[in-house]
Each structure stands twice: as structure tokens, then as C-alpha cells.
Scaffold this active site. Structure first.
Site, mmCIF file in Angstrom:
data_model
loop_
_atom_site.group_PDB
_atom_site.id
_atom_site.type_symbol
_atom_site.label_atom_id
_atom_site.label_comp_id
_atom_site.label_asym_id
_atom_site.label_seq_id
_atom_site.Cartn_x
_atom_site.Cartn_y
_atom_site.Cartn_z
ATOM 1 N N GLY A 21 0.821 -1.209 0.000
ATOM 2 C CA GLY A 21 0.000 0.000 0.000
ATOM 3 C C GLY A 21 0.850 1.252 0.000
ATOM 4 O O GLY A 21 1.734 1.425 0.835
ATOM 5 N N GLY A 23 -0.661 4.472 -0.227
ATOM 6 C CA GLY A 23 -1.646 5.538 -0.142
ATOM 7 C C GLY A 23 -1.368 6.466 1.016
ATOM 8 O O GLY A 23 -0.225 6.869 1.239
ATOM 9 N N ASP A 45 1.644 -1.622 -4.846
ATOM 10 C CA ASP A 45 0.358 -0.919 -4.853
ATOM 11 C C ASP A 45 -0.182 -0.954 -6.274
ATOM 12 O O ASP A 45 0.546 -0.683 -7.218
ATOM 13 C CB ASP A 45 0.502 0.525 -4.381
ATOM 14 C CG ASP A 45 -0.851 1.143 -4.010
ATOM 15 O OD1 ASP A 45 -0.980 1.687 -2.913
ATOM 16 O OD2 ASP A 45 -1.794 1.065 -4.845
ATOM 17 N N LEU A 116 -10.476 -4.995 3.739
ATOM 18 C CA LEU A 116 -10.401 -6.198 4.554
ATOM 19 C C LEU A 116 -9.853 -7.383 3.762
ATOM 20 O O LEU A 116 -9.058 -8.181 4.263
ATOM 21 C CB LEU A 116 -11.830 -6.508 5.029
ATOM 22 C CG LEU A 116 -12.001 -7.254 6.326
ATOM 23 C CD1 LEU A 116 -11.341 -6.496 7.448
ATOM 24 C CD2 LEU A 116 -13.487 -7.448 6.610
ATOM 25 N N ALA A 118 -7.801 -7.632 1.127
ATOM 26 C CA ALA A 118 -6.347 -7.646 0.909
ATOM 27 C C ALA A 118 -5.612 -7.881 2.230
ATOM 28 O O ALA A 118 -4.600 -8.570 2.271
ATOM 29 C CB ALA A 118 -5.913 -6.339 0.275
ATOM 30 N N CYS A 170 -33.804 -5.866 9.466
ATOM 31 C CA CYS A 170 -34.816 -5.521 10.476
ATOM 32 C C CYS A 170 -34.374 -4.322 11.327
ATOM 33 O O CYS A 170 -35.207 -3.543 11.793
ATOM 34 C CB CYS A 170 -35.156 -6.729 11.351
ATOM 35 S SG CYS A 170 -33.747 -7.388 12.226
ATOM 36 N N CYS A 434 -8.279 -20.499 15.785
ATOM 37 C CA CYS A 434 -8.160 -19.755 14.533
ATOM 38 C C CYS A 434 -7.608 -20.705 13.498
ATOM 39 O O CYS A 434 -6.695 -21.472 13.765
ATOM 40 C CB CYS A 434 -7.202 -18.588 14.701
ATOM 41 S SG CYS A 434 -6.746 -17.796 13.155
HETATM 42 ZN ZN LIG Z 1 -5.234 -16.367 13.795
#
Ligand SMILES: [Zn+2]
Length: 755
Positions: A21, A23, A45, A116, A118, A170, A434
Site C-alpha cells: 500500500g 496511499g 500498490d 479487509l 487484501a 430488520c 483460529c
Molecule cells: Zn489467527
């Protein structure tokens, strides 16, 4: 302290850093890295510079608009740090070129990304390559920097991230609790219903059926009847959405058990009849028929977009805006979609959102704020980016020093907390459930995509309708697929992995998904050929695999014809090892005797090596003559080869100017594609740096890369693989004829993870 700070600078100088990146954060980060002493920086980038970037992405100027951010940023920083190496890639970090092997060359990866997707991709590659990641983000005055080191801290995906900008339907239609919910309702439901495409599905339908007027069509409430006064129509809409619909919602007691009950608002209560008439007579709108300049605020004599309007003022704006749409912009009705630059649309949405907010007891907002929320605009703050970039460098330095105890996640706050605007927090432990990328050991030159789909994706991961991607290229999709794709996928299934349209080889990271099951995972591919197994398979502990065809780009065994009585070791190092084999820091051995080593060498050896370089080959301490087999290595590049020496007396000065001939080696052709993507330092660097940059460039273009995949001794690899294997609780071994698939990773964790 002095020695520690010296050490500290040394760490920075020799480390190789990847920035993703260029930017808002990236510009600050590149500048700060360069000024902190980092001297080997790579930057990826895919974006080009836009005018709206110029107020904060300070490495860019007006004249750069349209050019690559990565390349312009590199050139700008090289102007004040000409002696460092910056390699710029104008490319998507998700390109298959940036695979696990690419990531492995870096000491640390620094993210300055804006999405998110990338971020997740880089996180997974860093885990697979075992390279530390410093992650960052800013939103207005808010920002954060986090450190992710495999096995030591949580990874970027250990905790689920809230998906921004989408809300349960809703919440929007029935139970708003924040002003943004009211904005989404006003913009996506009410505005769209009244002024947009009538045929679009719209959740306002649900509440538009009017029991008291059952003879009427459902659509009638929002449809302006023929000859209906615009004032009348506006009040009907007002009363329906802010009054009647709220009453209807209140009738469902269950909804309000644990919530504050909203109060219905009717137009006659906030705007008495006479005022409304006055309202209508007061035509201050002198604008022409130029649609976008029509304004309810101007028409009502309200000027300041930063004033918070009362419910009464909002109601007047609501009715006036609707009136102006129907009188001044009638032709657009039915085709309008919300645009944050459309003043009248913003006024209408602000007023409608505020009236709804008042009904639900949510604080009202001014037009300027509402416009920002409606347009999903968070004004970027250059100072936040600068602070965050500084914090990234601080964490990167800790990572390079392996100073685990000092790692911090730092949050940049909008308002001071305990007198601090920067809030440091110790990083969390890795989340054991994870799912970190799975690894699959597979013979990519023999196994077909079909094998991977059947034996792993379906049998092991339990996916029924998998979709398989290699970076952004789709290899296979099961289920409801378009006709023309079926044939392509069927053909892919029969192809060997390495020969797929987007080849799957060692280092490839595959993404495998099953939408219906909400399962998604990454598989890190490791190419393997022979295995020593931990548990017998087909009663064998050794699994032999048929040897491959010779690889045409393979360079072993090399032979070197040379006059060993005349040529010096120096000649061999310069003309062959560096110039032809592309090694930067070579080590040269004759059997077990070390003749030369470049790089970080002990003082007493330097003199010996310098003396050796000046010696004729046959007169070295361990003489190099015809029949000698030299071993040449470059640890940093993970290159190793043998050179078989053949003594030759004479050379043709014209055809063989080096006085030596290397056989079995051909000059690799640089890949044109890579040439465009990666750029060395270019003309603004000194000659010395140029040379370095050139050899860097060669690294990426093929002189080294075909060799690079060939790692150091095979047997150590096998024992390492066996050791790795023991550390994984969940090892799956599947055998089928000649192919062997080994899947490692935490399958429990994988199963728990949902999208
Ligand atoms: Zn993790």
C-alpha cells in the site's frame, strides 16, 4: 545503551522490508522507513494517483495524477535518500507472483491497506511464509497498529472482524438504534421508493399495506394521485412513514420488550396547517431549472449546513424538498438514485433521517454530518496517517530485534483517555481455534486438480460444492455453473496442477470455498516428491515416487573449462559465480576446505580469503585442478550448485574473451511481464546503487528465480519435513498409486470458522 543502539541501526540496515500500500499511510510510512535507515524496501500498490489524494499523500503532485502510486512514491523518496534500494511493483498484492516464496524473502511485512480482503490475504501469506506482519488502519482521527507474529501473537484473523457498512434489514426497517440506521433507511428505502426505480424490490413494501384502505392498491400510498396537491401528497407520505408505520410497529409488543418504544410523528402535530400554507407561498428559490442547484434550504432561507435543525425544521425541509423534486425535477422521478453531491437529495435524506431519529429517541445530526454518513465519507486526516506510520516503524524495529515483550497494539484515539491519545495494549495470544492456512504436500507435477478436489476438498474438508481459486483466477466451481464454464472446469479437473491455466506449484496459496456451507479456507501448496513417513502407508515407511523428466531450466551439473595454472580464484568468482550464476554473497568450497566466503566474515578470515582471491587455482591451499568438483553456495538466495572443473590450456581470445567457458548453463531469458511490474532504483541512483539495483532486478526476472526454487540439500529437507510432521497433531496421509498427499493444519479450527 550505545552498543545496543548501534546494533539497532545494524538490524535496520540489513533487513528487507515489504510495504503493501502506497496511499495515505503508505506515503508517510515509506518516508519514515527511509529516514529511519531502512535501505531495502519493496512496495506493492495497484492504484494510480488521483487528484483527491493530493491533500494528504504528500509524495504526489498534480503532475503525477494517473501514474502508479508505488513508482512515484519510490522516485520521490529516492530524491532525498538516493543510496537506498526501493523496488516498486505497480500490481495487485493478490497476484500469484506474490506467493509464499516471495514473502519469505522479507524480514517483516508492513500493511498500509484500505480493505479487509487484501488484509486477510496478506495475513495468510505471512502466516504461511512465517514472516511477521505489522498491520495498520486509520479512519479520520482514529487509527491502530497491531503486530502479528506466528505462534507468538494473534494473527489478523484470530478475532472475527465486524463487516462494515452493512446492517441487518430488520434494524433498518424496524429497530434503528443509531443515526446511521436512520440514514440508510432514508437513503436506501424511502428515497429509493419515492424517487427511484419503482420496480426495485424494496423493504418499505412490507409496511405500506394499509388496512384502513383495503380497497386501494399497496402502491397507492407512495404513488401521487392525479391532480393531488403536492402539499397534500407530501403530508400523506410523512404521516404514513413517520406516523402510521410506527403505530403499526408498536402493535407488536414482543419487539419492544427490551427496547425503548418509538413515538409516532404526524405532520399536523409539528406543522400546523397555516404554517404549511405559508411555507408553500414562500418561494425564495430563484434558481434556474438546473436540477442540482435546486435547494430546499435556500427556498426556506436556511443557510448553515452545520446547524442541527429542530423536528419542525426537518419536517419543513422534508416537505419542501419533496415539493421541489415534483415541481422542478419531475422528469428525473423514477430514475433517481442517491448521490451525495445532489444537494436536494442530501437535504431530503437528512430531514427524513432526523425525523425518524427523533421518533426513536436517537440524537439528530446536521446536514454536513448526515451527508458524510450517507456518502460513507470519513474525512481522512493526514496527521493520523503520520502518527500511525511512525508507530508501524516502531513496531517493525521491535520485530526485527525480536523484542517480543515490547510488542504493542496501539490505538490512536479521537479523545484523550487517561490523558493519552495513544493507547498501547499488549498483543493477545494466538487464538487456538483460529484456522491458520492448511498446508498440502503434493506432487504438483503429477497430481491432477481432480485428485485435490476429491481427496482433499471433498473427502477431508467435507465441502460439497467447492469453488477453488488460485489468487484471482478461478480453477473450479461445482454446482450451478454457466454452460460455457462447465467444459473449462471439466478440462481443468483432468489437468496436472502445475499445468493449469493458472499453475499450482510449490508456494501457491489456494482459496477453497463452499458458499452453501459458509466454509472458506486457504491451502498452502508444498511441492514434494519423496517421503519418509511417520506411519506406514501400504506397509511402507518409505514412499518412492517415479522420477521426473529433466527440467530444461535446471543448471546442474555445470562444467567449467578453465586454465587452472593461469586463472585466479578472483576470475572464477567475478566472471562465473557473480556474473553468470548471479550470486551476490558466494561461498566456495573444494571438498571440505573453504576457499572463499563473501559477506559477514570474521576478521582473521578476511585476509586469508583476500590472499586466495589473488592465487592461481592450482596453487590454492586446496588446489583446484582438472577433475576438482567445487561447491558454490549463496545462503541468502538459497542457491547451491557444483562446478566440475576441466583444465584447458588455450582459449580463443575473440570467441572466449573470459578465458573460461561454463558448460551446461544457458543465459535465462528475463520474463517481459516481470520487467514491467518491478522496477529497480532507476536513473536517480548512484552507480554503485545502480549495480546493486540491477542485480536485484535480475533476481526477480529469472536469472536466479528458476534456481531459487531449488533448495539446499534434499535430505535435510526430508528430515525437516519429518520433524514438521511430528509437530502437527492432525496429519493426514493419503496414498493412491504413486501420488501422496499430506495435509497438515488444525482441521478443528477450520471447521469452526464460518464466514
Ligand atoms: Zn489467527
Amino acid at each position: 545503551m550505545a552498543s545496543s543502539s548501534f546494533h539497532f541501526t545494524a538490524d535496520i540496515k540489513v533487513s528487507k522490508v515489504l510495504m503493501v500500500g502506497a496511499g495515505g499511510i503508505g506515503c508517510e510510512l515509506l518516508k519514515t522507513l527511509a529516514l529511519s535507515g531502512f535501505s531495502d524496501i519493496h512496495i506493492i500498490d495497484m492504484d494510480t494517483i488521483e487528484v483527491s489524494n493530493l491533500n494528504r499523500q504528500f509524495l504526489f503532485r498534480q503532475s503525477h495524477v494517473g501514474q502508479s502510486k508505488a513508482k512515484v512514491a519510490r522516485d520521490a523518496v529516492l530524491k532525498f535518500r538516493p543510496n537506498i534500494s526501493i523496488t516498486a511493483y505497480h500490481a495487485n498484492v493478490k497476484d500469484p507472483d506474490f506467493n509464499v516464496d516471495f514473502f519469505k524473502q522479507f524480514n517483516v511485512v508492513l500493511n498500509g491497506l484500505d480493505n479487509l480482503d487484501a488484509r486477510r490475504h496478506v495475513n495468510r501469506l505471512c502466516l504461511a511464509a512465517d514472516v511477521p506482519l505489522v498491520e495498520s488502519g486509520t479512519t479520520g482521527f482514529l487509527g491502530q497498529v497491531t503486530v502479528h507474529v506466528k505462534g507468538k501473537t494473534e494473527c489478523y484473523e484470530c478475532q472475527p472482524k465486524p463487516a462494515p457498512k452493512t446492517y441487518p434489514v430488520c434494524t433498518i426497517t424496524s429497530t434503528p438504534s443509531k443515526f446511521v440506521h436512520c440514514i440508510v433507511w432514508a437513503k436506501d428505502l424511502l428515497f429509493a421508493k419515492l424517487l427511484g426505480d419503482k420496480n426495485q424490490e424494496n423493504d418499505l413494501n412490507v409496511r405500506s399495506s394499509d388496512a384502513a384502505s383495503s380497497s386501494k392498491n399497496v402502491e397507492d400510498v407512495f404513488e401521487r394521485r392525479k391532480g393531488e396537491e403536492i402539499e397534500q401528497y407530501g403530508r400523506k407520505i410523512f404521516d404514513h412513514v413517520f406516523g402510521y408505520n410506527i403505530e403499526l410497529a408498536l402493535s407488536n409488543e414482543e419487539t419492544w420488550k427490551n427496547r425503548n418504544r418509538p413515538k409516532p410523528i404526524y405532520s399536523k402535530d409539528v406543522l400546523p396547517e397555516e404554517l404549511a400554507l405559508q411555507n408553500g407561498n414562500m418561494d425564495n428559490n430563484h434558481a434556474s431549472d438546473d436540477g442540482l442547484s435546486v435547494s430546499a434550504m435556500a427556498s426556506l432561507g436556511m443557510k448553515n449546513p452545520q446547524d442541527i435543525w429542530s423536528v419542525k425544521e426537518n419536517s419543513r425541509i422534508f416537505l419542501e424538498a419533496l415539493k421541489l423534486f415534483f415541481t422542478k425535477r419531475e422528469k428525473e422521478i423514477g430514475n433517481l438514485s442517491f448521490d451525495k453531491d445532489d444537494q436536494l437529495a442530501v437535504e431530503f435524506v437528512t430531514a427524513a433521517a432526523n425525523i425518524r431519529a427523533a421518533s426513536f429517541g436517537i440524537p439528530l445530526h446536521n446536514l454536513f454530518e448526515a451527508k458524510g454518513i450517507a456518502g460513507n465519507i470519513v474525512h481522512a486526516v493526514a496527521t493520523t496517517n503520520a502518527v500511525i506510520a511512525g508507530l508501524i516503524v516502531i513496531e517493525a524495529i521491535k520485530v526485527l530485534r525480536n523484542d517480543i515483550k515490547s510488542y504493542r497494539m496501539t490505538y490512536c484515539l479521537e479523545h484523550p483517555s487517561r490523558n493519552m491519545l495513544l493507547m498501547p495494549v499488549e498483543p493477545f495470544e494466538p487464538n487456538k481455534s483460529c484456522y491458520t492456512p492448511l498446508s498440502l504436500e503434493i506432487n504438483t507435477n503429477r497430481s491432477k486438480l481432480k485428485d485435490l478436489v476429491e481427496k482433499i476438498v471433498k473427502a477431508k474438508l467435507g465441502m460439497n460444492l467447492p469453488l477453488i481459486m488460485n489468487a484471482s483466477s478461478l480453477l473450479y466451481e461445482a454446482g450451478d455453473v454457466e454452460d460455457d464454464m462447465i467444459a473449462i472446469y471439466e478440462a481443468n479437473l483432468e489437468k496436472v496442477l502445475a499445468e493449469l491455466p493458472s499453475p499450482v506449484t510449490g508456494g501457491t496459496m489456494l482459496t477453497v470455498e463452499d458458499y452453501l456451507q459458509e466454509l472458506k479456507c486457504n491451502i498452502n501448496i508444498k511441492h514434494r516428491m519423496t517421503y519418509c513417513l511417520e506411519h506406514p502407508s501400504r506397509n511402507m515407511l518409505l514412499m518412492p515416487v517415479e522420477p521426473f523428466e529433466p527440467n530444461k531450466s535446471c543448471y546442474t551439473p555445470l562444467s567449467l573449462e578453465i586454465n587452472t595454472n593461469r586463472s585466479k580464484l578472483k576470475d572464477l568468482v567475478e566472471k562465473i559465480v557473480k556474473a553468470k550464476l548471479g550470486m551476490n554473497l558466494p561461498l566456495i568450497m573444494n571438498a571440505s576446505s573453504l576457499l572463499y566466503e563473501a559477506g559477514d566474515v570474521e576478521d582473521d578470515m578476511i585476509a586469508i580469503y583476500e590472499a586466495n582471491l589473488e592465487k592461481v587455482l592450482a596453487e590454492l591451499p586446496s588446489p583446484v585442478t582438472g577433475g576438482t568438483m567445487l561447491t558454490v553456495e549463496d545462503y541468502l538466495q538459497e542457491l547451491k550448485c557444483n562446478i566440475n572443473i576441466k583444465h584447458r590450456e588455450e582459449f580463443d581470445e575473440e570467441k572466449e574473451p573470459d578465458g573460461m567457458v561454463l558448460l551446461g548453463w544457458t543465459q535465462p531469458v528475463p520474463a517481459a511481464e516481470n520487467k514491467n511490474k518491478s522496477v529497480g532504483n532507476g536513473a536517480s541512483t548512484s552507480d554503485a546503487t545502480m549495480a546493486a539495483a540491477e542485480s536485484e532486478k535480475d533476481d526477480e526476472m529469472g536469472i536466479v528465480s528458476p534456481l531459487k526454487k531449488r533448495k539446499l540439500p534434499d535430505d535435510s529437507d526430508i528430515s525437516k519435513a519429518a520433524a514438521d510432521t511430528k509437530n502437527h497433531k492432525q496429519l493426514q496421509v493419503i496414498d493412491d498409486e504413486d501420488d501422496l498427499l499430506v495435509l497438515e493444519g488444525n482441521l478443528d479450527g477450520f471447521k469452526k470458522r464460518r464466514l
